[in-house]
Enzyme design. Structure first.
Site, PDB file in Angstrom:
ATOM      1  N   TYR A  94     -17.197   1.560 -41.669  1.00  0.00           N
ATOM      2  CA  TYR A  94     -16.541   0.359 -41.135  1.00  0.00           C
ATOM      3  C   TYR A  94     -17.511  -0.819 -41.125  1.00  0.00           C
ATOM      4  O   TYR A  94     -17.183  -1.919 -41.591  1.00  0.00           O
ATOM      5  CB  TYR A  94     -16.028   0.641 -39.720  1.00  0.00           C
ATOM      6  N   LYS A  98     -17.315  -4.387 -43.312  1.00  0.00           N
ATOM      7  CA  LYS A  98     -17.296  -5.707 -42.679  1.00  0.00           C
ATOM      8  C   LYS A  98     -18.482  -6.551 -43.131  1.00  0.00           C
ATOM      9  O   LYS A  98     -18.362  -7.770 -43.291  1.00  0.00           O
ATOM     10  CB  LYS A  98     -17.268  -5.567 -41.157  1.00  0.00           C
ATOM     11  N   VAL A 127     -12.127  -6.665 -29.241  1.00  0.00           N
ATOM     12  CA  VAL A 127     -10.941  -7.468 -28.945  1.00  0.00           C
ATOM     13  C   VAL A 127      -9.896  -6.572 -28.291  1.00  0.00           C
ATOM     14  O   VAL A 127      -9.755  -5.405 -28.654  1.00  0.00           O
ATOM     15  CB  VAL A 127     -10.367  -8.108 -30.232  1.00  0.00           C
ATOM     16  N   THR A 129      -6.968  -5.140 -28.360  1.00  0.00           N
ATOM     17  CA  THR A 129      -5.866  -4.785 -29.263  1.00  0.00           C
ATOM     18  C   THR A 129      -5.533  -3.303 -29.055  1.00  0.00           C
ATOM     19  O   THR A 129      -6.245  -2.591 -28.340  1.00  0.00           O
ATOM     20  CB  THR A 129      -6.260  -4.995 -30.738  1.00  0.00           C
TER      21      THR A 129
END
Length: 196
Positions: A94, A98, A127, A129
């Site tokens: 990941y 990014k 964040v 989410t």
């Protein structure tokens, strides 16, 4: 009229970004991997249009881009991650993906600026989410506890909201910000300095 394309728009950050750009006056093309009622309802809600495409499929991306190009172009904003700047244990793939987006924003920013296309990125930290529910399950704690743990690491004392990330995207998508090219905006409550 400005036209914006938001990928990953069926939920999470993408939905917040699409709503923000529409509120700022853009005609928003919303995209996600496959067609579905969530995407269609969002397009209807914001007065935009749906262009579903799996961004891993080059032909689907060409069709999506052609549908959007019929109406305009000029600003590209990638949503990367703080982890693409600082790395993160257990998330090497990941973080690397990014970091690749950050490098792509810097490179395309230089390549496309002469054509009047500004390319930038944002690198948010944690964040609020639905991903936090996944993190909570993996840690064996409640969503409230995972939010508290993440907030402890942020100098601001809280995690970011999707609307704050959407505001950063809207800032970079604003045509009045035409000198911002190849930049990475760190939206993280102070967890990292602006570097990369």
């Amino acid at each position: 009229m400005r036209v914006a394309l938001v990928t990953g728009a069926a939920g999470g950050l993408g939905r917040a970004v699409a709503r923000r750009l529409a509120a700022d006056g853009a005609l928003v093309a919303v995209s996600d991997r496959s067609p579905g009622p969530e995407l269609d309802l969002l397009a209807e809600e914001i007065g935009g249009f749906a262009v579903p495409a799996d961004v891993a499929d080059p032909e689907a991306v060409r069709r999506m881009a052609a549908a959007v190009e019929e109406r305009a172009g000029g600003r590209v904003v990638f949503v990367a991650s703080e982890w693409g700047v600082i790395g993160w244990p257990g998330a090497s793939a990941y973080a690397a993906s990014k970091a690749g987006l950050i490098s792509l924003a810097k490179t395309l920013g230089r390549e496309l600026a002469p054509e009047g296309i500004a390319v930038n990125a944002i690198a948010p930290s944690v964040v609020d989410t639905p991903q936090l529910e996944v993190d909570a399950r993996a840690a064996g704690v409640s969503p409230e506890e995972i939010r508290r743990r993440y907030a402890e690491r942020v100098p601001l004392g809280r995690i970011a909201t999707p609307e704050e990330i959407a505001a950063a995207v809207a800032h970079l998508a604003d045509p009045r910000m035409s000198s911002l090219v190849g930049q990475v905006i760190h939206v993280n409550g102070g967890t990292t300095r602006a570097r990369a």
